[in-house]
Design an enzyme around this catalytic site. Structure first.
Site, mmCIF file in Angstrom:
data_model
loop_
_atom_site.group_PDB
_atom_site.id
_atom_site.type_symbol
_atom_site.label_atom_id
_atom_site.label_comp_id
_atom_site.label_asym_id
_atom_site.label_seq_id
_atom_site.Cartn_x
_atom_site.Cartn_y
_atom_site.Cartn_z
ATOM 1 N N ASP A 121 -12.408 10.251 -9.621
ATOM 2 C CA ASP A 121 -12.117 11.618 -10.078
ATOM 3 C C ASP A 121 -11.759 12.530 -8.907
ATOM 4 O OD1 ASP A 121 -12.755 10.686 -12.547
ATOM 5 O OD2 ASP A 121 -14.465 12.036 -12.897
ATOM 6 N N ASN A 141 0.020 -9.107 1.374
ATOM 7 C CA ASN A 141 -1.317 -8.579 1.627
ATOM 8 C C ASN A 141 -2.191 -9.773 1.951
ATOM 9 O OD1 ASN A 141 -0.159 -6.231 0.741
ATOM 10 N ND2 ASN A 141 -1.417 -6.032 -1.105
ATOM 11 N N HIS A 197 0.567 0.746 -8.040
ATOM 12 C CA HIS A 197 -0.660 0.152 -7.475
ATOM 13 C C HIS A 197 -1.792 0.359 -8.483
ATOM 14 C CE1 HIS A 197 -2.734 -1.043 -3.468
ATOM 15 N NE2 HIS A 197 -3.652 -1.149 -4.415
ATOM 16 N N HIS A 244 -14.665 5.976 -16.661
ATOM 17 C CA HIS A 244 -15.411 6.925 -17.499
ATOM 18 C C HIS A 244 -16.139 6.231 -18.645
ATOM 19 C CE1 HIS A 244 -12.592 10.379 -15.975
ATOM 20 N NE2 HIS A 244 -13.439 9.960 -15.065
ATOM 21 N N TYR A 303 -5.909 -11.082 3.653
ATOM 22 C CA TYR A 303 -7.244 -10.713 4.128
ATOM 23 C C TYR A 303 -8.078 -11.902 4.584
ATOM 24 C CZ TYR A 303 -6.686 -6.026 2.063
ATOM 25 O OH TYR A 303 -6.261 -4.757 1.760
ATOM 26 N N ASN A 310 2.243 -3.737 -6.484
ATOM 27 C CA ASN A 310 1.239 -4.282 -5.576
ATOM 28 C C ASN A 310 0.415 -5.368 -6.262
ATOM 29 O OD1 ASN A 310 -0.418 -4.083 -3.033
ATOM 30 N ND2 ASN A 310 -2.008 -3.739 -4.578
ATOM 31 N N GLU A 311 0.507 -6.574 -5.740
ATOM 32 C CA GLU A 311 -0.381 -7.682 -6.105
ATOM 33 C C GLU A 311 -0.357 -8.089 -7.582
ATOM 34 O OE1 GLU A 311 -4.299 -6.959 -4.548
ATOM 35 O OE2 GLU A 311 -3.624 -7.187 -2.496
ATOM 36 N N GLU A 342 -0.736 -5.213 3.766
ATOM 37 C CA GLU A 342 -2.173 -4.924 3.813
ATOM 38 C C GLU A 342 -2.891 -5.996 4.610
ATOM 39 O OE1 GLU A 342 -4.356 -4.311 0.138
ATOM 40 O OE2 GLU A 342 -2.726 -3.123 -0.700
ATOM 41 N N ARG A 360 2.044 3.599 4.246
ATOM 42 C CA ARG A 360 2.240 3.049 2.908
ATOM 43 C C ARG A 360 1.287 3.743 1.944
ATOM 44 N NH1 ARG A 360 -0.175 -2.073 0.250
ATOM 45 N NH2 ARG A 360 1.107 -2.255 -1.603
HETATM 46 C C1 GBH Z 1 -6.329 -5.252 -1.948
HETATM 47 O O1 GBH Z 1 -6.391 -6.451 -2.664
HETATM 48 C C2 GBH Z 1 -5.909 -4.119 -2.860
HETATM 49 O O2 GBH Z 1 -4.497 -4.012 -2.903
HETATM 50 C C3 GBH Z 1 -6.498 -2.794 -2.442
HETATM 51 O O3 GBH Z 1 -6.297 -1.838 -3.457
HETATM 52 C C4 GBH Z 1 -7.965 -2.966 -2.111
HETATM 53 O O4 GBH Z 1 -8.583 -1.756 -1.797
HETATM 54 C C5 GBH Z 1 -8.052 -3.929 -0.958
HETATM 55 O O5 GBH Z 1 -7.558 -5.157 -1.365
HETATM 56 C C6 GBH Z 1 -9.463 -4.198 -0.484
HETATM 57 O O6 GBH Z 1 -10.176 -4.881 -1.469
HETATM 58 O O7 GBH Z 1 -14.809 -8.671 -5.868
HETATM 59 O O8 GBH Z 1 -15.112 -11.047 -5.737
HETATM 60 O O9 GBH Z 1 -14.282 -10.049 -7.762
HETATM 61 C C7 GBH Z 1 -6.786 -7.596 -1.939
HETATM 62 C C8 GBH Z 1 -7.128 -8.723 -2.899
HETATM 63 C C9 GBH Z 1 -8.240 -8.749 -4.985
HETATM 64 C C10 GBH Z 1 -9.431 -9.226 -3.011
HETATM 65 C C11 GBH Z 1 -9.530 -8.548 -5.750
HETATM 66 C C12 GBH Z 1 -10.717 -9.001 -3.743
HETATM 67 C C13 GBH Z 1 -11.867 -9.051 -5.850
HETATM 68 C C14 GBH Z 1 -12.724 -10.253 -5.718
HETATM 69 N N1 GBH Z 1 -8.372 -8.462 -3.580
HETATM 70 N N2 GBH Z 1 -10.594 -9.314 -5.147
HETATM 71 S S1 GBH Z 1 -14.339 -9.992 -6.341
#
Ligand code: GBH
Length: 514
Positions: free
Chosen positions: A83, A340, A153, A70, A342, A197-198, A411, A108
């Site tokens: 929101d 988690n 989270h 906001h 990726y 979380n994280e 994740e 989850r």
């Molecule tokens: C997860 O984090 C989160 O737990 C979840 O909430 C989120 O929706 C999901 O990832 C998908 O992103 O944009 O270059 O600044 C995963 C780790 C941490 C990776 C933050 C991306 C941002 C990098 N993430 N990071 S940047």
């Protein structure tokens, strides 16, 4: 094409033993089907602020994400907020229907702290918040889906942020009070808990930079204070469950850590050292105190921050010390390793880093630079590249470093810019599940897999531009209609058969309902 070599159990991978140029697996076709272990579980993941909406409904308090979204000007890429988000506060029955359509073993989700405790403190409980999560949990159980509940989270009550949030040690007690309310109210039905979380994203993103709320941007100081308090808060909630609830409620509780896989950019000793340092700063900082035999922060982290602090004229290390009793308290405080995972990043260290980072800062302390390989497929999120064998490697590394704990992949997911035919998500999903099976075959104790996310949602400072959902959500529609993407049908078949079949095509997929 050089593909990750998979190593047997006696020779679990170490980062410095393999070449830097790892690549994703090739085309999906002509790969043999693979079976998952019979007791392997599948789920999907979400978080409260990203899907619920109802930001000021029925007595909910304000969180740091309500404040951040906001702000004027907005720090969010598309100026949007959570929101309304996917409006799961009202549409939770449809969400459970989707879980059922997919045939999930578990779901989850996270609880909004200020929906339960509007002021942040446990002297005042919001019954409407308790009711909402009771309804959600009961609806899931009635449909045979087990809840995996994340306590925190990222949506900290704003009141607690006014007191400093995660950099004030008082958070340790208030977090534990909040967790206790959840154990009391939901522990009869919830048998698996994630405290936080994280941690790295909370501390570096929120306190060491302005990538996440509360956008504090106090690098070199903020993330390290946060780190210690967060580890202690996690451990205190764990100990509370262990001592007061476990016997009666018979559940498991752990933490979810985001694990980027890091690979040296070249074969040089410097790049290999930089890679190890990066692992220890990024996720070893949280994993080592909890999961290693000796406990405490990793040596590389302590040494580097101490040395830099001294050089810069600080009277003590900017990384706070953990006392002997704190080390013992944190050690062993997780029943499983929540991961988690990726993506993968290449790491280097050379003269070009001189003067690149602010002083003092987290990145200057670490002294590493990052790059990627152009051949890695790119997701809609800038940071997200598809490197399946990075997942195999991090799983094996965790197994090796921490004495083969049970690993829950809490994740893993892929972002697109939208559309129901999401073949790139399907390719990512299959290749990453293939990578999980490689790790299991090599001896890693992986118990479950959670796809992020069940449906499109509010992607933090990226707003609604990046879509992670198996289900598409129409955010222009007041009803927030959800439609299964092609990947839903693929995931459903994987779950139904416990088999990864690279050639499976859903019959008559027209972009319609499941
Ligand atoms: C997860 O984090 C989160 O737990 C979840 O909430 C989120 O929706 C999901 O990832 C998908 O992103 O944009 O270059 O600044 C995963 C780790 C941490 C990776 C933050 C991306 C941002 C990098 N993430 N990071 S940047």
């Amino acid at each position: 094409m050089p593909i990750c070599k998979i190593i047997n159990k006696n020779n679990l991978h170490r980062v410095w033993e393999t070449p830097a140029n790892i690549h994703q697996n090739s085309a999906n076709s002509q790969r043999a089907s693979r079976k998952f272990p019979e007791d392997f579980l599948f789920g999907t993941s979400s978080s409260a602020y990203q899907i619920e909406g109802g930001w000021n409904k029925d007595g909910k308090g304000i969180s740091i994400w309500d404040v951040a979204t906001h702000m004027d000007p907005s720090p969010v890429l598309d100026g949007s907020s959570g929101d309304v988000a996917a409006d799961s506060y009202h549409l939770y029955k449809r969400d459970v229907e989707m879980m059922k359509e997919l045939g999930l073993d578990f779901y989850r989700f996270s609880i909004s702290w200020p929906r339960i405790l509007p002021s942040g403190f446990s002297n005042e409980i919001n019954q409407a918040g308790i009711n909402y999560y009771n309804n959600l949990i009961d609806e899931m159980l009635a449909n045979g889906i087990s809840p995996l509940l994340t306590i925190y989270h990222w949506d900290l009550p704003h009141n607690l942020q006014k007191l400093g949030g995660w950099v004030n040690p008082i958070i340790i007690d208030y977090f534990t009070d909040y967790a206790e309310v959840l154990f009391d109210n939901f522990g009869d039905r919830v048998k698996c808990w994630i405290t936080i979380n994280e941690p790295q994203q909370i501390c570096v993103g929120g306190y060491g930079s302005s990538m996440l709320a509360p956008l504090l941007n106090m690098t070199g100081i903020g993330e390290y204070l946060c780190s210690k308090n967060l580890l202690l808060a996690h451990a205190k909630a764990y100990r509370l469950y262990d001592e007061k609830y476990r016997k009666k409620q018979n559940g498991l509780i752990g933490i979810s850590i985001n694990g980027y896989w890091y690979e040296p950019a070249t074969d040089s000793i410097d790049d290999k050292k930089a890679t190890l340092d990066t692992i220890q700063f990024d996720w070893g900082q949280y994993a080592h105190p909890i999961f290693s035999k000796e406990g405490d922060y990793p040596y590389e982290l302590k040494r580097k921050v101490y040395a830099k602090s001294a050089e810069q004229g600080f009277k003590r290390s900017r990384l706070p010390k953990l006392s002997k009793s704190e080390i013992e308290f944190i050690k062993g405080s997780s029943d499983f390793f929540g991961l988690n995972a990726y993506t993968t990043t290449l790491v280097y260290r050379n003269a070009s880093l001189e003067g690149m980072y602010a002083v003092p800062s987290y990145l200057d302390d670490l002294g590493a630079g990052f790059t990627t390989d152009d051949s890695w497929p790119q997701g809609a999120s800038v940071w997200l590249k598809e490197v399946p064998c990075g997942l195999t490697k991090i799983l094996l590394e965790i197994s090796k470093r921490y004495d083969n704990p049970p690993i829950y992949i809490t994740e893993n997911g892929w972002s697109t810019f939208g559309g129901l035919v999401d073949d790139d998500r399907i390719r990512y999903l299959r290749n990453y599940l293939d990578a999980v099976l490689d790790a299991i075959e090599a001896g890693s104790n992986v118990k479950l897999y959670t796809y992020w996310s069940l449906m499109d949602n509010f992607e933090w400072l990226s707003g609604y531009s990046e879509k992670f959902g198996l289900y598409e959500v129409d955010f222009a529609d007041p009803n927030r209609t959800r439609t299964p993407r092609k990947s839903s049908f693929i995931y459903r078949e994987i779950i139904r058969t416990k088999t990864l079949d690279f050639d499976y095509e859903p019959e008559n997929f027209t972009g319609g309902n499941i």
